[in-house]
Design an enzyme around this catalytic site. Structure first.
Site, PDB file in Angstrom:
ATOM      1  N   LYS A 161     -21.491 -20.653  -2.581  1.00 36.35           N
ATOM      2  CA  LYS A 161     -21.218 -22.004  -3.068  1.00 36.35           C
ATOM      3  C   LYS A 161     -19.835 -22.091  -3.714  1.00 36.35           C
ATOM      4  O   LYS A 161     -19.054 -22.981  -3.402  1.00 36.35           O
ATOM      5  CB  LYS A 161     -22.284 -22.421  -4.084  1.00 36.35           C
ATOM      6  CG  LYS A 161     -21.898 -23.613  -4.923  1.00 36.35           C
ATOM      7  CD  LYS A 161     -22.866 -23.845  -6.058  1.00 36.35           C
ATOM      8  CE  LYS A 161     -22.342 -24.812  -7.074  1.00 36.35           C
ATOM      9  NZ  LYS A 161     -21.308 -24.280  -7.969  1.00 36.35           N
ATOM     10  N   ASN A 162     -19.545 -21.155  -4.627  1.00 35.74           N
ATOM     11  CA  ASN A 162     -18.295 -21.295  -5.386  1.00 35.74           C
ATOM     12  C   ASN A 162     -17.051 -21.019  -4.550  1.00 35.74           C
ATOM     13  O   ASN A 162     -15.954 -21.391  -4.953  1.00 35.74           O
ATOM     14  CB  ASN A 162     -18.319 -20.407  -6.635  1.00 35.74           C
ATOM     15  CG  ASN A 162     -19.208 -21.002  -7.717  1.00 35.74           C
ATOM     16  OD1 ASN A 162     -19.675 -22.144  -7.591  1.00 35.74           O
ATOM     17  ND2 ASN A 162     -19.466 -20.245  -8.762  1.00 35.74           N
TER      18      ASN A 162
ATOM     19  N   CYS B 195     -22.275 -29.025 -14.206  1.00 36.09           N
ATOM     20  CA  CYS B 195     -23.295 -28.657 -15.187  1.00 36.09           C
ATOM     21  C   CYS B 195     -22.771 -28.800 -16.617  1.00 36.09           C
ATOM     22  O   CYS B 195     -21.638 -28.417 -16.900  1.00 36.09           O
ATOM     23  CB  CYS B 195     -23.726 -27.210 -14.967  1.00 36.09           C
ATOM     24  SG  CYS B 195     -24.625 -26.965 -13.441  1.00 36.09           S
TER      25      CYS B 195
ATOM     26  N   ARG C 263     -15.953 -27.352 -21.155  1.00 40.65           N
ATOM     27  CA  ARG C 263     -15.299 -27.177 -19.855  1.00 40.65           C
ATOM     28  C   ARG C 263     -14.027 -28.020 -19.699  1.00 40.65           C
ATOM     29  O   ARG C 263     -13.912 -28.859 -18.790  1.00 40.65           O
ATOM     30  CB  ARG C 263     -16.269 -27.454 -18.704  1.00 40.65           C
ATOM     31  CG  ARG C 263     -17.554 -26.659 -18.812  1.00 40.65           C
ATOM     32  CD  ARG C 263     -18.430 -26.803 -17.598  1.00 40.65           C
ATOM     33  NE  ARG C 263     -18.090 -25.857 -16.551  1.00 40.65           N
ATOM     34  CZ  ARG C 263     -18.728 -25.780 -15.385  1.00 40.65           C
ATOM     35  NH1 ARG C 263     -19.728 -26.584 -15.123  1.00 40.65           N
ATOM     36  NH2 ARG C 263     -18.370 -24.895 -14.483  1.00 40.65           N
TER      37      ARG C 263
ATOM     38  N   ASP D 160     -23.218 -16.689 -14.497  1.00 41.02           N
ATOM     39  CA  ASP D 160     -24.144 -17.428 -13.624  1.00 41.02           C
ATOM     40  C   ASP D 160     -25.465 -16.699 -13.404  1.00 41.02           C
ATOM     41  O   ASP D 160     -26.422 -17.302 -12.907  1.00 41.02           O
ATOM     42  CB  ASP D 160     -23.495 -17.693 -12.257  1.00 41.02           C
ATOM     43  CG  ASP D 160     -22.444 -18.786 -12.332  1.00 41.02           C
ATOM     44  OD1 ASP D 160     -22.302 -19.398 -13.396  1.00 41.02           O
ATOM     45  OD2 ASP D 160     -21.757 -19.015 -11.323  1.00 41.02           O
TER      46      ASP D 160
ATOM     47  N   ARG E  44     -28.163 -28.314  -5.635  1.00 39.15           N
ATOM     48  CA  ARG E  44     -26.699 -28.294  -5.542  1.00 39.15           C
ATOM     49  C   ARG E  44     -26.190 -26.916  -5.139  1.00 39.15           C
ATOM     50  O   ARG E  44     -25.075 -26.781  -4.641  1.00 39.15           O
ATOM     51  CB  ARG E  44     -26.074 -28.655  -6.902  1.00 39.15           C
ATOM     52  CG  ARG E  44     -26.076 -30.135  -7.208  1.00 39.15           C
ATOM     53  CD  ARG E  44     -25.271 -30.427  -8.464  1.00 39.15           C
ATOM     54  NE  ARG E  44     -24.180 -29.483  -8.542  1.00 39.15           N
ATOM     55  CZ  ARG E  44     -23.842 -28.793  -9.627  1.00 39.15           C
ATOM     56  NH1 ARG E  44     -24.509 -28.967 -10.740  1.00 39.15           N
ATOM     57  NH2 ARG E  44     -22.848 -27.942  -9.607  1.00 39.15           N
TER      58      ARG E  44
HETATM   59  C1  UD1 Z   1     -16.507 -21.276 -12.273  1.00 39.50           C
HETATM   60  C2  UD1 Z   1     -17.773 -21.372 -11.466  1.00 39.50           C
HETATM   61  C3  UD1 Z   1     -18.994 -21.235 -12.362  1.00 39.50           C
HETATM   62  C4  UD1 Z   1     -18.907 -19.969 -13.181  1.00 39.50           C
HETATM   63  C5  UD1 Z   1     -17.564 -19.878 -13.915  1.00 39.50           C
HETATM   64  C6  UD1 Z   1     -17.368 -18.564 -14.628  1.00 39.50           C
HETATM   65  C7  UD1 Z   1     -17.123 -22.826  -9.665  1.00 39.50           C
HETATM   66  C8  UD1 Z   1     -17.232 -24.173  -9.046  1.00 39.50           C
HETATM   67  N1  UD1 Z   1     -17.780 -22.672 -10.804  1.00 39.50           N
HETATM   68  O1  UD1 Z   1     -16.501 -22.373 -13.179  1.00 39.50           O
HETATM   69  O2  UD1 Z   1     -20.143 -21.185 -11.528  1.00 39.50           O
HETATM   70  O3  UD1 Z   1     -19.938 -19.972 -14.147  1.00 39.50           O
HETATM   71  O4  UD1 Z   1     -16.482 -20.030 -12.967  1.00 39.50           O
HETATM   72  O5  UD1 Z   1     -17.512 -17.506 -13.741  1.00 39.50           O
HETATM   73  O6  UD1 Z   1     -16.519 -21.915  -9.127  1.00 39.50           O
HETATM   74  N2  UD1 Z   1     -11.525 -23.085 -19.630  1.00 39.50           N
HETATM   75  C9  UD1 Z   1     -10.658 -23.719 -20.498  1.00 39.50           C
HETATM   76  N3  UD1 Z   1      -9.676 -24.498 -19.953  1.00 39.50           N
HETATM   77  C10 UD1 Z   1      -9.530 -24.661 -18.613  1.00 39.50           C
HETATM   78  C11 UD1 Z   1     -10.414 -23.999 -17.744  1.00 39.50           C
HETATM   79  C12 UD1 Z   1     -11.420 -23.209 -18.284  1.00 39.50           C
HETATM   80  O7  UD1 Z   1     -10.767 -23.596 -21.719  1.00 39.50           O
HETATM   81  O8  UD1 Z   1      -8.626 -25.379 -18.200  1.00 39.50           O
HETATM   82  C13 UD1 Z   1     -12.608 -22.238 -20.203  1.00 39.50           C
HETATM   83  C14 UD1 Z   1     -14.005 -22.785 -19.861  1.00 39.50           C
HETATM   84  O9  UD1 Z   1     -14.397 -23.770 -20.759  1.00 39.50           O
HETATM   85  C15 UD1 Z   1     -14.831 -21.520 -19.945  1.00 39.50           C
HETATM   86  C16 UD1 Z   1     -13.869 -20.435 -19.442  1.00 39.50           C
HETATM   87  O10 UD1 Z   1     -12.569 -20.994 -19.556  1.00 39.50           O
HETATM   88  O11 UD1 Z   1     -15.152 -21.249 -21.284  1.00 39.50           O
HETATM   89  C17 UD1 Z   1     -14.089 -20.010 -18.014  1.00 39.50           C
HETATM   90  O12 UD1 Z   1     -14.153 -21.144 -17.205  1.00 39.50           O
HETATM   91  P1  UD1 Z   1     -13.758 -21.118 -15.660  1.00 39.50           P
HETATM   92  O13 UD1 Z   1     -13.590 -19.712 -15.194  1.00 39.50           O
HETATM   93  O14 UD1 Z   1     -12.647 -22.077 -15.459  1.00 39.50           O
HETATM   94  O15 UD1 Z   1     -15.062 -21.694 -14.994  1.00 39.50           O
HETATM   95  P2  UD1 Z   1     -15.158 -22.807 -13.887  1.00 39.50           P
HETATM   96  O16 UD1 Z   1     -14.026 -22.658 -12.928  1.00 39.50           O
HETATM   97  O17 UD1 Z   1     -15.410 -24.126 -14.516  1.00 39.50           O
END
Ligand code: UD1
Length: 417
Positions: free
Chosen positions: A22-23, A116, A121, A304, A396
């Site tokens: 999915k990701n 989610c 985020r 996850d 999803r």
């Molecule tokens: C992706 C995955 C999700 C997984 C996560 C961590 C997808 C669609 N989703 O989510 O399933 O749980 O990686 O492996 O691929 N952060 C910030 N600022 C930003 C971006 C992130 O502070 O601009 C923080 C987030 O709040 C979180 C951490 O960084 O605490 C990691 O987030 P991130 O790796 O970006 O997760 P996602 O890409 O949202």
């Protein structure tokens, strides 16, 4: 409204085949608009996140054709128009259109993404990356306008190794002038899969899968064919189910190296595993040892899988702990696990689990995708009937979950009420 009903306590045996990740898929579909010709992607999972992204493509006048597990995306008549709030909010990964549209047209207009509710985020790291490449970001309430006269390669250091920011910056930089370096990049296998896809189109990306990614901008991206990697989180979920109910259960089409951290934790608590080149065979044991897991960026223990793993720890003898370090609100499954009879408490980002507990079926809610998966795991283990509401979250991310589990002997149905 759809609900899932599970009659638990059944032994499960046979083979479950893992679908495309999915990701990876949710990044590959937006990335496909970067081609100047046409992109074909196979092993696409039939999940509602795929449907939502295809709807966005169609709204942008991109030609999309889907047949069984493959998708052909032709953006030659695409229009660079605003992605509406309704579409942006459907899923988290809609934000990959920001990087892809910026990379292609030097302009993206869309809204804060959905997904989610597992924490705040923010997307500040994505936006800072776009700004470093020369874009101007303006936002009003939830609406973001990101535009540049020219995108120029830059050195970008990510304060957090974010999966989303790493991929989004790659998408924006692939056609920028000059070289972009992303330092402290995330290293997840899905990032490597996206970089390979872009390279198949003619991009020049090296270092994906390490913490330094180098992108040399190119002018033209051609036709390509690509395959989605197997879903390591889906695989991990079914392996955990096997550790609770398998007699035995074979999980096929897996890349075991992608789930090393899970497999070693399973071995540590005493799960019986046979790890093959592309499969894992798992059987339930009479008793398990307790342990501590701490979620971390790849190759650490995936956040996850934290929620499904917590269910397994309810069967360990003694006190286990689960420490969540990535998202601040990933414990919404805990009250429902308690409702099913588990001895679980949360304090300061740590769940304490005292086991073993006998779980009994009840009415629970899938509050988010992986919390929902943990409710399925718990429902399969629990005696009696478990009814799960809000299952849209589960659908999803898990392709044909009912069919796959029914195929190995589970009693599970989805009902419309
Ligand atoms: C992706 C995955 C999700 C997984 C996560 C961590 C997808 C669609 N989703 O989510 O399933 O749980 O990686 O492996 O691929 N952060 C910030 N600022 C930003 C971006 C992130 O502070 O601009 C923080 C987030 O709040 C979180 C951490 O960084 O605490 C990691 O987030 P991130 O790796 O970006 O997760 P996602 O890409 O949202």
């Amino acid at each position: 409204m759809k609900i899932m009903e599970i009659s638990g306590g059944k032994e499960l045996s046979g083979t479950i085949r893992i679908s495309g990740a999915k990701n990876a898929t949710v990044a590959l579909i937006p990335a496909a608009i970067l081609t100047d010709e046409e992109a074909t992607i196979c092993n696409i999972p039939e999940i509602t996140d795929t449907d939502a992204l295809c709807d966005i493509l169609k709204a942008l006048n991109v030609k999309v054709s889907r047949a069984s597990e493959s998708i052909v995306i032709n953006p030659q008549e695409m229009q660079d128009i605003e992605i509406t709030e309704k579409f942006s909010k459907k899923l988290r990964a809609s934000y990959y259109f920001m990087g892809a549209l910026l990379g292609k047209y030097k302009k993206a207009v869309m809204y804060f993404p959905g997904g989610c509710s597992i924490g705040a985020r923010p997307i500040d790291l994505h936006l800072k990356g776009f700004e470093a490449l020369g874009a101007k970001v303006t936002n009003e309430k939830n609406k973001y306008i990101v535009e540049a006269e020219e995108l120029k390669g830059a050195n970008i250091y990510l304060d957090i190794a974010s999966v989303g920011a790493t991929i989004n910056i790659m998408l924006a930089a692939v056609k920028a002038k000059g070289t972009t370096i992303i330092d402290n990049a995330a290293k997840e296998p899905e990032i490597v899969n996206v970089a390979t896809f872009l390279n198949n189109m003619g991009a020049k990306i090296t270092g994906a899968g390490t913490s330094t990614i180098k992108i040399e901008g190119v002018d033209y991206l051609h036709r390509c064919f690509h395959e989605v990697i197997p879903d390591r989180i889906e695989a991990g979920t079914y392996i955990i189910i096997g550790a609770l109910c398998g007699t035995p259960l074979k999980i096929d089409n897996v890349i075991p190296e992608h789930i090393d951290s899970l497999l070693s934790k399973l071995e540590e608590i005493g799960v019986d595993l046979e790890i093959g080149a592309d499969y894992v065979i798992v059987s339930k044991a009479n008793s398990y040892k307790p342990t501590t897991i701490k979620t971390a960026v790849y190759p650490g223990f995936p956040t996850d899988l934290q929620q499904p793993f917590t269910v397994l720890l309810t069967q360990s003898n003694g006190k286990s702990k689960v420490v969540e370090t990535i998202f601040e609100n990933r414990f919404m499954h805990i009250p429902y696990l308690k409702e099913l009879g588990a001895d679980v408490t949360v304090k300061n980002q740590t769940v304490t689990i005292i086991g073993p507990s006998t779980l009994k079926g009840s009415n629970v809610v899938a509050t988010d995708l992986r919390a929902g998966a943990s409710m399925v795991v718990a429902g399969l283990l629990a005696e009696g009937t478990t009814t799960i509401t809000n299952i849209e979250h589960i659908l999803r991310g898990y392709e044909q979950i009912v069919e796959k589990l029914t195929g190995v002997g589970a009693k599970i149905t989805i009902k419309e009420i």
